[in-house]
Design a protein around this motif. Sequence first.
Motif, PDB file in Angstrom:
ATOM      1  N   ASN A   1      49.146  43.746 -57.026  1.00  0.00           N
ATOM      2  CA  ASN A   1      48.685  44.598 -58.083  1.00  0.00           C
ATOM      3  C   ASN A   1      50.142  46.181 -57.285  1.00  0.00           C
ATOM      4  N   LEU A   2      50.541  46.077 -56.632  1.00  0.00           N
ATOM      5  CA  LEU A   2      51.417  46.583 -56.258  1.00  0.00           C
ATOM      6  C   LEU A   2      53.135  46.006 -55.981  1.00  0.00           C
ATOM      7  N   ILE A   3      54.068  47.245 -55.934  1.00  0.00           N
ATOM      8  CA  ILE A   3      55.060  47.254 -55.916  1.00  0.00           C
ATOM      9  C   ILE A   3      55.644  47.400 -54.016  1.00  0.00           C
ATOM     10  N   ASP A   4      57.145  46.445 -54.048  1.00  0.00           N
ATOM     11  CA  ASP A   4      57.629  46.939 -53.105  1.00  0.00           C
ATOM     12  C   ASP A   4      57.956  48.240 -53.057  1.00  0.00           C
ATOM     13  N   GLN A   5      57.459  48.534 -51.650  1.00  0.00           N
ATOM     14  CA  GLN A   5      57.656  50.052 -50.797  1.00  0.00           C
ATOM     15  C   GLN A   5      59.005  50.061 -50.686  1.00  0.00           C
ATOM     16  N   LYS A   6      59.363  51.085 -49.870  1.00  0.00           N
ATOM     17  CA  LYS A   6      60.372  51.401 -49.105  1.00  0.00           C
ATOM     18  C   LYS A   6      60.492  52.116 -47.720  1.00  0.00           C
ATOM     19  N   ASP A   7      58.746  52.155 -47.583  1.00  0.00           N
ATOM     20  CA  ASP A   7      59.084  52.423 -46.335  1.00  0.00           C
ATOM     21  C   ASP A   7      57.180  52.484 -45.857  1.00  0.00           C
ATOM     22  N   GLU A   8      56.932  52.879 -44.586  1.00  0.00           N
ATOM     23  CA  GLU A   8      55.543  52.044 -44.307  1.00  0.00           C
ATOM     24  C   GLU A   8      54.658  53.812 -44.756  1.00  0.00           C
ATOM     25  N   LYS A   9      55.719  54.633 -45.207  1.00  0.00           N
ATOM     26  CA  LYS A   9      54.152  55.587 -45.096  1.00  0.00           C
ATOM     27  C   LYS A   9      54.298  55.595 -46.748  1.00  0.00           C
ATOM     28  N   ALA A  10      55.257  55.412 -47.442  1.00  0.00           N
ATOM     29  CA  ALA A  10      55.118  55.122 -49.233  1.00  0.00           C
ATOM     30  C   ALA A  10      53.941  54.043 -49.388  1.00  0.00           C
ATOM     31  N   LEU A  11      53.903  52.876 -49.208  1.00  0.00           N
ATOM     32  CA  LEU A  11      53.667  51.337 -48.925  1.00  0.00           C
ATOM     33  C   LEU A  11      51.198  52.394 -48.329  1.00  0.00           C
ATOM     34  N   PHE A  12      52.026  53.167 -47.737  1.00  0.00           N
ATOM     35  CA  PHE A  12      50.220  53.285 -47.041  1.00  0.00           C
ATOM     36  C   PHE A  12      49.781  54.338 -47.967  1.00  0.00           C
ATOM     37  N   LYS A  13      50.522  54.848 -49.100  1.00  0.00           N
ATOM     38  CA  LYS A  13      50.026  56.282 -49.834  1.00  0.00           C
ATOM     39  C   LYS A  13      49.691  54.954 -50.939  1.00  0.00           C
ATOM     40  N   SER A  14      50.829  53.801 -51.326  1.00  0.00           N
ATOM     41  CA  SER A  14      50.276  52.918 -52.007  1.00  0.00           C
ATOM     42  C   SER A  14      49.011  52.450 -52.782  1.00  0.00           C
ATOM     43  N   VAL A  15      48.517  51.568 -50.995  1.00  0.00           N
ATOM     44  CA  VAL A  15      47.651  51.690 -50.506  1.00  0.00           C
ATOM     45  C   VAL A  15      46.396  51.706 -50.868  1.00  0.00           C
ATOM     46  N   THR A  16      46.564  53.517 -50.286  1.00  0.00           N
ATOM     47  CA  THR A  16      45.392  53.950 -50.411  1.00  0.00           C
ATOM     48  C   THR A  16      45.335  54.328 -52.347  1.00  0.00           C
ATOM     49  N   LYS A  17      46.275  54.701 -53.061  1.00  0.00           N
ATOM     50  CA  LYS A  17      45.845  55.399 -54.498  1.00  0.00           C
ATOM     51  C   LYS A  17      45.625  53.480 -54.518  1.00  0.00           C
ATOM     52  N   LEU A  18      45.718  52.434 -54.729  1.00  0.00           N
ATOM     53  CA  LEU A  18      45.212  51.164 -55.176  1.00  0.00           C
ATOM     54  C   LEU A  18      44.065  51.126 -54.862  1.00  0.00           C
ATOM     55  N   LEU A  19      43.127  51.505 -53.710  1.00  0.00           N
ATOM     56  CA  LEU A  19      41.742  51.497 -53.329  1.00  0.00           C
ATOM     57  C   LEU A  19      41.211  52.030 -53.801  1.00  0.00           C
ATOM     58  N   ASN A  20      41.191  53.582 -54.135  1.00  0.00           N
ATOM     59  CA  ASN A  20      41.352  54.694 -54.707  1.00  0.00           C
ATOM     60  C   ASN A  20      40.486  54.438 -56.994  1.00  0.00           C
ATOM     61  N   SER A  21      41.607  53.426 -56.987  1.00  0.00           N
ATOM     62  CA  SER A  21      41.338  52.851 -58.119  1.00  0.00           C
ATOM     63  C   SER A  21      40.796  51.949 -58.589  1.00  0.00           C
ATOM     64  N   ILE A  22      40.302  50.717 -57.816  1.00  0.00           N
ATOM     65  CA  ILE A  22      39.383  49.628 -57.606  1.00  0.00           C
ATOM     66  C   ILE A  22      37.796  50.151 -58.323  1.00  0.00           C
TER      67      ILE A  22
END
Length: 158
Positions: free
Chosen positions: A106-127
């Motif tokens: 459910n996660l696409i590639d991210q440009k950097d660690e900050k974006a990855l952290f934000k996307s993982v957090t958003k994904l965790l919240n969406s479960i």
Amino acid sequence: MNQSVFSIFLKANGWLYLHAFERGCTVDRFSYIRDCLKAVVNILLKERPKSGTRGIKLLHDGARAHNNQEVLNYLNDVGLDLMPHPAYSPDLAPCDFWLNDYIKRNLIDQKDEKALFKSVTKLLNSIPQEEYKKTFEMLLIRMQMCINNRGDYFEHLM
């Protein structure tokens, strides 16, 4: 290539804490206590002001930093119980048997660690909470399978 390392703490109705270690960082007993366990304890104390850490059981995998005596002493000092876990058993780690694959799907590639952290957090919240609940129910089934298989791998039996 160094990869980002996340430490994720889950509970039966959602996620509790997410920490991103710096790229190339070695996760040792000191960083694990400082960056993860202390934050988890603080969150638990805020969420459960009357009972604190009482009754909480923490499931660690066999990582060296998790099984260090200083980590075990810290957990004992703050009143967190550690559940027994067979060494090197990914069959019992919810991140291994569920969450990591869910994130990858459910996660696409991210440009950097900050974006990855934000996307993982958003994904965790969406479960949905129901998914976390089902995962913990599956963990109980897997624990019984582990007992029945005398601590040996059992994923191939499922």
